[in-house]
Structure formats: structure tokens, C-alpha cells
Design a protein around this motif. Structure first.
Motif, mmCIF file in Angstrom:
data_model
loop_
_atom_site.group_PDB
_atom_site.id
_atom_site.type_symbol
_atom_site.label_atom_id
_atom_site.label_comp_id
_atom_site.label_asym_id
_atom_site.label_seq_id
_atom_site.Cartn_x
_atom_site.Cartn_y
_atom_site.Cartn_z
ATOM 1 N N ASP A 43 -0.368 9.895 -4.297
ATOM 2 C CA ASP A 43 -0.204 11.060 -3.446
ATOM 3 C C ASP A 43 -1.355 11.157 -2.433
ATOM 4 O O ASP A 43 -2.008 12.194 -2.273
ATOM 5 N N VAL A 44 -1.591 10.035 -1.756
ATOM 6 C CA VAL A 44 -2.610 9.981 -0.696
ATOM 7 C C VAL A 44 -1.981 9.294 0.513
ATOM 8 O O VAL A 44 -0.947 8.629 0.395
ATOM 9 N N PRO A 45 -2.558 9.433 1.705
ATOM 10 C CA PRO A 45 -2.029 8.721 2.870
ATOM 11 C C PRO A 45 -2.071 7.207 2.671
ATOM 12 O O PRO A 45 -2.920 6.682 1.939
ATOM 13 N N ALA B 236 0.826 -1.203 0.000
ATOM 14 C CA ALA B 236 0.000 0.000 0.000
ATOM 15 C C ALA B 236 0.863 1.258 0.000
ATOM 16 O O ALA B 236 0.462 2.292 -0.555
ATOM 17 N N ALA B 237 2.056 1.178 0.615
ATOM 18 C CA ALA B 237 2.918 2.357 0.657
ATOM 19 C C ALA B 237 3.312 2.803 -0.750
ATOM 20 O O ALA B 237 3.374 4.002 -1.051
ATOM 21 N N GLU B 238 3.571 1.855 -1.627
ATOM 22 C CA GLU B 238 3.935 2.190 -3.004
ATOM 23 C C GLU B 238 2.746 2.821 -3.732
ATOM 24 O O GLU B 238 2.903 3.782 -4.498
ATOM 25 N N ALA B 239 1.554 2.306 -3.470
ATOM 26 C CA ALA B 239 0.359 2.894 -4.079
ATOM 27 C C ALA B 239 0.111 4.298 -3.539
ATOM 28 O O ALA B 239 -0.299 5.200 -4.276
ATOM 29 N N GLU C 92 -4.511 1.916 1.164
ATOM 30 C CA GLU C 92 -4.874 0.541 1.508
ATOM 31 C C GLU C 92 -6.376 0.326 1.396
ATOM 32 O O GLU C 92 -6.833 -0.732 0.948
ATOM 33 N N ARG C 93 -7.163 1.322 1.777
ATOM 34 C CA ARG C 93 -8.625 1.203 1.648
ATOM 35 C C ARG C 93 -9.021 1.040 0.187
ATOM 36 O O ARG C 93 -9.873 0.207 -0.154
ATOM 37 N N LEU C 94 -8.399 1.819 -0.708
ATOM 38 C CA LEU C 94 -8.705 1.717 -2.128
ATOM 39 C C LEU C 94 -8.285 0.364 -2.691
ATOM 40 O O LEU C 94 -9.014 -0.257 -3.482
ATOM 41 N N PRO D 163 0.290 -6.119 3.939
ATOM 42 C CA PRO D 163 -0.160 -6.900 2.777
ATOM 43 C C PRO D 163 0.326 -6.300 1.468
ATOM 44 O O PRO D 163 0.473 -5.085 1.328
ATOM 45 N N CYS D 164 0.575 -7.181 0.511
ATOM 46 C CA CYS D 164 0.961 -6.767 -0.844
ATOM 47 C C CYS D 164 -0.139 -7.184 -1.823
ATOM 48 O O CYS D 164 -0.903 -8.123 -1.571
ATOM 49 N N TYR D 165 -0.169 -6.491 -2.941
ATOM 50 C CA TYR D 165 -1.238 -6.682 -3.914
ATOM 51 C C TYR D 165 -0.622 -6.973 -5.280
ATOM 52 O O TYR D 165 0.478 -6.514 -5.603
ATOM 53 N N LEU D 166 -1.395 -7.713 -6.094
ATOM 54 C CA LEU D 166 -0.865 -8.162 -7.382
ATOM 55 C C LEU D 166 -1.945 -8.049 -8.447
ATOM 56 O O LEU D 166 -3.090 -8.456 -8.238
ATOM 57 N N PHE D 167 -1.586 -7.493 -9.615
ATOM 58 C CA PHE D 167 -2.469 -7.443 -10.774
ATOM 59 C C PHE D 167 -2.328 -8.729 -11.580
ATOM 60 O O PHE D 167 -1.214 -9.189 -11.847
#
Length: 624
Positions: A554-556, A546-549, A561-563, A584-588
Motif C-alpha cells: 500500500d505504497v506508491p 514493483a507494481a505488485e509490491a 521500486e526503491r525498496l 524490472p521484475c524481482y525474484l526471491f
């Protein structure tokens, strides 16, 4: 009644008007001189919102009908309702049924000339849409049964014409019927036969693959045995010698166009003949549905989840067919998503299920959901039924469709977890492994075509990234076009800029299958979805936190993470492990990433202004 309801005397139409008056007449005729209760007449006239003066209005309608019909037709008051005796009058529905039955019997005896004449006479009784000038409550309750009887009679008449060698004369008519009834496989078989016998084998092959695509898109199933057998006969050159198929008919049978269905309901779509892979998942679903798979008295509920195109429906239908022996009281099936991708209203689904479960006399004519739910749970209580609810969208839609007793088993498919299915066995589908992907591609394209180009087949499997829908699309294109070699398609799929556009065949389309998931998102989540597509992209898919997203948007971080969780809930992202700090990490999925990039043109402004657009200077185009 086989068209607008009307009365004729000496060949001339008797003038009378009003949807309610036509409804009372039709209801009395459909009862065939049996009593029609005041309650049923009331529901057919006003649904579940009758006026306070019901009795007086019913009496007025009956009095008017008596004057219009004259003394030869008798309408008696027989509590709790009315009954009509038509004397020497005739009803087109009765004539249609007698002629249709006689025609079917002649067809069984292979007296094709007589069968064709009788069936044509039966169909000549039709004069439009049944009950077009009656209330919607009557039309909803009775018109589908009449229309089904007409379609079956059409199939029988065409079978007689084919047996008499009239294939060229009926090809145009059959083409129109396939357009009118795209999901009726027998009519498609008949047109394939007519085309083949007219020397148009290529058109017949295209017709089969178009039908396969329609069935997959509308129902998520493969063609049934009759359509597949017709296709095999077409390929091996025996179709022009095959006799037209004729369903068996008992000599004492009369086509039923109203009243309760005979026997247990059997609503499952045809089984997937070339079902591939998913062995562990299939075993888990079947064990959970079996009577001894749970504790005594505990509801048997199974939820199959996964992104669009992963084959949830195919798995559910295949498992349901394997488990039929456990459900002697029948199997129900409902697709909870309309053709345009929107959720179906549960009241409409309940009405369809209730029609399969028994008489419609006590089913509300209006969509009174509470009353429909009560009746549905009464009719499923204590019965060994399997209920398959396909493409569920959420708790509000699914809740009314769940029985409230443990005997019926429920198998649900959806793109994300559904809290309504409490205590369910959840089977989350992942993309197919390369070996299973290659097997599915070979089943769809033809083993010989795939075996002749192993390198191209491997490249296609890689580009489709384990998505069964994509593999089936490519296989269908290879099978339908001899000039479309695996090498050619592999080359066209290699370019990410055009890959989604290539994953399209007839009504099958990866881009379109993902659109409902995207449209169901909240507007703010839809807005950021394309901007996230550059994350985790490299030589291969890479999970991102989520930090990379948050940096890209340019959001907290909490907002990012909510998005991301909203996208994961919609099966447009996958939660894939955790980073070194346990986040947690996310994957497309590769094809979802291309779908997201294809939406960039014309997207709304992103949170955070220009920083939210960083790294997204690449544009992909896609057909509308």
C-alpha cells in the motif's frame, strides 16, 4: 617478558610500577642490545599522539630504569636512541627460544624423550599474557608473535608425547587447546589422533566435522591437507599407526618472534580440495588476474558478487591458488567481516597486511588510518602481489585497502556491486545447477552415501535450491552421522516450516549467514522485507514487478521500486527480467523467502497499515 613484564633479583620481584616504564624496559630487551630509536619508543609509549615533553619523559623513564636495575645492567645513550646491555642477567624469552629450538631439533632426530623435556622446559618459562602490564601499543605490535611461538612449541611438545604413546594422558589438555585455538588445524589433528588411539573413533570423526564447520564459517574454506589426511587415515583405520607429523627445521634456525617476516607473504587460506562447479566463473577470474589479461599499465581488479552462501570465498581462494605463479612477490588475504558479521575497521586490516609485508618498526602504533594507508601503498607499489579482500561491505571500508599502482592485482568478494572497484571484472555468482549441486553434495557427504539414495539426493538438491552452503551443511550432517540417512534428511527438508531449522550443522547455518545482509538494511527496508515474501510464490518461484509490491505494501509504485532495489543491492532479491511494459521484475531465492518469513514474528509495523500486511497470515518459526 613471557607474561607481565617484571624484574627479579635473587628470586624476589623488584617493585616498580607504571605501564610506560614496563614498556621501555620490554622494548630495550626485545632489541637484544641493539639501539631502539627515540621515535620507536615514542610510538610504543603514546602511539601517534605524543606529548610535547617527549624527550624529557623518555629521559625520566631511562633514569628510573637505571636506578631499578643497578650497575650490572647498562643503558647507554646511542643516538638516535638507547641500547641496553644486560650483563650476566637472563631473559625468559631468550631461554624459551633456545630450549624450543633444541626441542625441535631433538624432535627431528626422533629423540622424543629429550624433545619432550626440552619443550616442556621452554613452555614453563611462560607466566601469562605477554606484556599484560605494558601499553597497548607494545602489546599489539609484539604479543601476537610471542603467542604464535608458544602455540607452535605446544604443537611440537604434543607431537613428542604422541610419539611416546601418551595419548590418553594428553587428551584432556588437547581438548582445551582445540577450544583455545579452534582454527589451528595441527592441534585438531593431534586430538583426533589421541582420540582414535584411545578407541574413540566416533569422537574423532565428530571433531573433524566440527573443525570443518568452524573453518567454513570463520574463513570460508575447507580443511587443509594435513587435517584431511588425518581424517582419511581415521576412516581407513591407519591413524593409530601414523607417526606424529613434525615440521622440518634447519639446524641453524632460531624461532623468530619479532622483526620482518622472511620471504614473500603467503596469507591465502588452504585451497578448497573438493571445489565443485563454477568452471566458467573460475576461468574468467583466472584470465582477469593473469598479467596478460589486461592492457599494459591497467590495474587488475576482479569483484566476485552474490548472496550469502553462494561460495564466493571458495571461488576466490581457489582461483588465487591457481594463479599463484603470476605473483612472485606473494599473496595477501584479509577477511573484512568479523565473526559476528560486522565489518572490520580498515585500520585494523591494514595493520595485519603491513605486518605481512615487512618490518613493523615504522608502522604506527595507533590506528592512524591515513598514515597506515600511505605506508601500505608504499609497500605494495611496484610489487607483483595478489591481494584477496574477502567479504567487503562497502566503499568506505574497501577504499583504503586498494593499492594505487597497477602492479598488485586485487580480488574482492562482496554481496553486491562496489563502485570503489572501478573498472573491475565483475563475476556475479548464481545458484548451482542441479548436476553441480549433486556433485557438491556427494563430495561433502561421501559418494557412496549419495549414490545409495538417488531419489533422496535429488530431493535434497531441490530443497537446497543450488545454495552451496546449504548443500555442504546437509552433506556434513550425512557424513558425521551414519544413522542420518539421505532419505531421513530429505523428508525433514520437505516441510518449508522446518527447512531453515534443518539447514544447520555446528557453526554452519543458512539463517545466520543471511542475518548480516538483513541487519545492514535501512530500518524501513527491514520492516517491509517479510511482507514481500508472499510475492512470486506458487508452485515455483515467480518474478514479480514493483507494481505488485506496491499493492501489497500500500505504497506508491516508485516507493516500492526503491525498496526492492535496496533489497537487490543487499543480495536479498534478484532482478529477473522485465514485465510486458518493460518494468524490472524481482525474484526471491527459495531459502531467502523462507528466511524472510521467519522474521515476521515481532517485526515493526509496515507502511500502509493493515493493507501492508495482506496475505501474510502464515508464520514460520526459527531458533533464535
Amino acid at each position: 617478558m613471557l607474561g607481565p613484564v617484571e624484574v627479579r633479583r635473587d628470586g624476589h620481584r623488584v617493585a616498580f610500577s607504571g605501564a610506560k616504564l614496563h614498556t621501555v624496559l620490554a622494548a630495550l630487551l626485545l632489541a637484544r642490545e641493539e639501539v631502539v630509536s627515540d621515535d620507536r619508543l615514542c610510538r610504543l609509549l603514546w602511539g601517534w599522539a605524543p606529548p610535547a615533553t617527549v624527550s624529557a619523559q623518555l629521559y625520566t623513564y631511562i633514569s628510573r630504569l637505571r636506578k631499578i636495575l643497578g650497575d650490572d645492567v647498562v643503558i647507554d645513550r646511542r643516538p638516535p636512541g638507547y641500547a641496553m646491555s644486560i650483563g650476566n642477567a637472563t631473559v625468559d624469552l631468550n631461554e624459551f627460544e633456545k630450549l624450543a629450538l633444541a626441542g625441535r631439533e631433538a624432535l627431528i632426530k626422533e629423540d622424543f624423550e629429550s624433545a619432550g623435556e626440552l619443550l616442556r622446559d621452554a613452555l614453563a618459562r611462560w607466566n601469562g599474557q605477554p606484556f599484560a602490564n605494558a601499553t597497548e601499543y607494545l602489546a599489539d605490535a609484539e604479543a601476537p608473535r610471542l603467542s604464535e611461538a608458544r602455540a607452535v612449541t605446544l604443537e611440537h611438545r604434543i607431537a613428542a608425547d604422541l610419539a611416546l604413546g601418551r595419548h590418553e594422558q594428553i587428551t584432556g589438555e588437547l581438548t582445551g587447546l582445540v577450544s583455545e585455538f579452534p582454527l589451528r588445524e595441527r592441534i585438531r589433528c593431534q586430538l583426533m589422533t589421541a582420540l582414535c588411539r584411545s578407541g574413540r573413533q566416533a569422537d574423532a570423526i565428530h571433531l573433524y566435522h566440527h573443525g570443518r564447520a568452524v573453518l567454513a564459517d570463520e574463513l570460508g574454506v575447507n580443511p587443509g591437507e594435513e587435517l584431511q589426511a588425518t581424517y582419511r587415515a581415521l576412516l581407513d583405520g591407519t591413524l593409530d599407526r601414523r607417526p606424529a607429523s613434525v615440521p622440518a627445521v634447519r639446524a641453524d634456525a632460531r624461532p623468530r618472534v619479532s622483526g620482518p617476516a622472511a620471504g614473500a607473504p603467503a596469507m591465502l587460506p588452504p585451497d578448497t580440495v573438493d571445489f565443485t562447479g563454477r568452471g566458467p566463473e573460475l576461468d574468467l577470474v583466472c584470465r582477469a588476474l593473469a598479467p596478460d589479461g589486461q592492457g599494459a599499465g591497467r590495474p587488475r581488479r576482479v569483484l566476485v558478487t552474490g548472496m550469502a552462501g553462494l561460495g564466493k570465498t571458495a571461488l576466490a581462494v581457489h582461483a588465487a591458488h591457481r594463479c599463484q605463479r603470476h605473483f612472485p612477490d606473494g599473496q595477501l588475504y584479509a577477511d573484512l567481516r568479523a565473526a559476528d558479521g560486522t565489518p572490520r575497521h580498515p585500520a585494523r586490516v591494514l595493520r595485519r597486511l603491513l605486518r605481512a609485508l615487512g618490518p613493523m618498526d615504522d608502522v604506527p602504533a595507533a590506528d592512524d588510518q591515513d598514515q597506515l594507508v600511505r605506508l601500505y601503498r608504499e609497500r605494495t607499489r611496484g610489487r607483483q602481489l595478489l591481494i584477496v579482500l574477502d567479504n567487503a561491505s562497502g566503499a568506505a571500508q574497501l577504499g583504503p585497502l586498494l593499492p594505487n599502482t597497477p602492479e598488485p592485482a586485487v580480488l574482492v568478494t562482496g554481496r553486491t556491486a562496489l563502485p570503489t572497484v572501478a573498472g573491475a571484472h565483475t563475476v556475479a555468482l548464481a545458484p548451482l545447477e542441479p548436476r553441480d549441486s549433486l556433485e557438491l553434495l556427494a563430495a561433502a557427504a561421501g559418494p557412496a552415501r549419495v549414490a545409495a539414495a538417488p531419489c533422496a539426493a535429488s530431493a535434497i538438491v531441490e530443497h537446497c535450491a543450488g545454495l552451496p552452503l546449504a548443500l555442504r551443511i546437509v552433506g556434513t550432517r550425512i557424513a558425521a552421522r551414519p544413522h542420518c540417512t539421505p532419505d531421513r534428511l530429505a523428508h525433514r527438508l520437505a516441510d518449508p516450516l522446518t527447512r531453515l531449522r534443518e539447514l544447520h550443522s555446528g557453526d554452519l547455518d543458512v539463517h545466520s549467514s543471511l542475518l548480516p545482509s538483513w541487519r545492514a538494511l535501512d530500518p524501513e527496508v527491514r520492516a517491509v522485507f517479510p511482507a514481500l515474501a508472499a510475492l512470486g510464490h506458487g508452485p515455483g518461484p515467480r518474478p514479480f514487478p514493483a507494481a505488485e509490491a506496491a499493492t501489497a505494501l500500500d505504497v506508491p509504485e516508485a516507493e516500492a521500486e526503491r525498496l526492492l532495489e535496496a533489497l537487490a543491492d543487499a543480495a536479498l532479491l534478484e532482478v529477473s527480467g522485465a514485465d510486458e511494459w518493460g518494468q524490472p521484475c524481482y525474484l526471491f531465492h527459495p531459502l531467502v523467502r523462507l528466511f524472510a518469513l521467519s522474521l515476521e514474528e515481532g517485526r515493526p509495523p509496515l507502511p500502509g497499515g493493515p493493507a501492508g500486511r495482506a496475505g501474510h497470515n502464515r508464520r514460520l518459526t526459527h531458533r533464535p
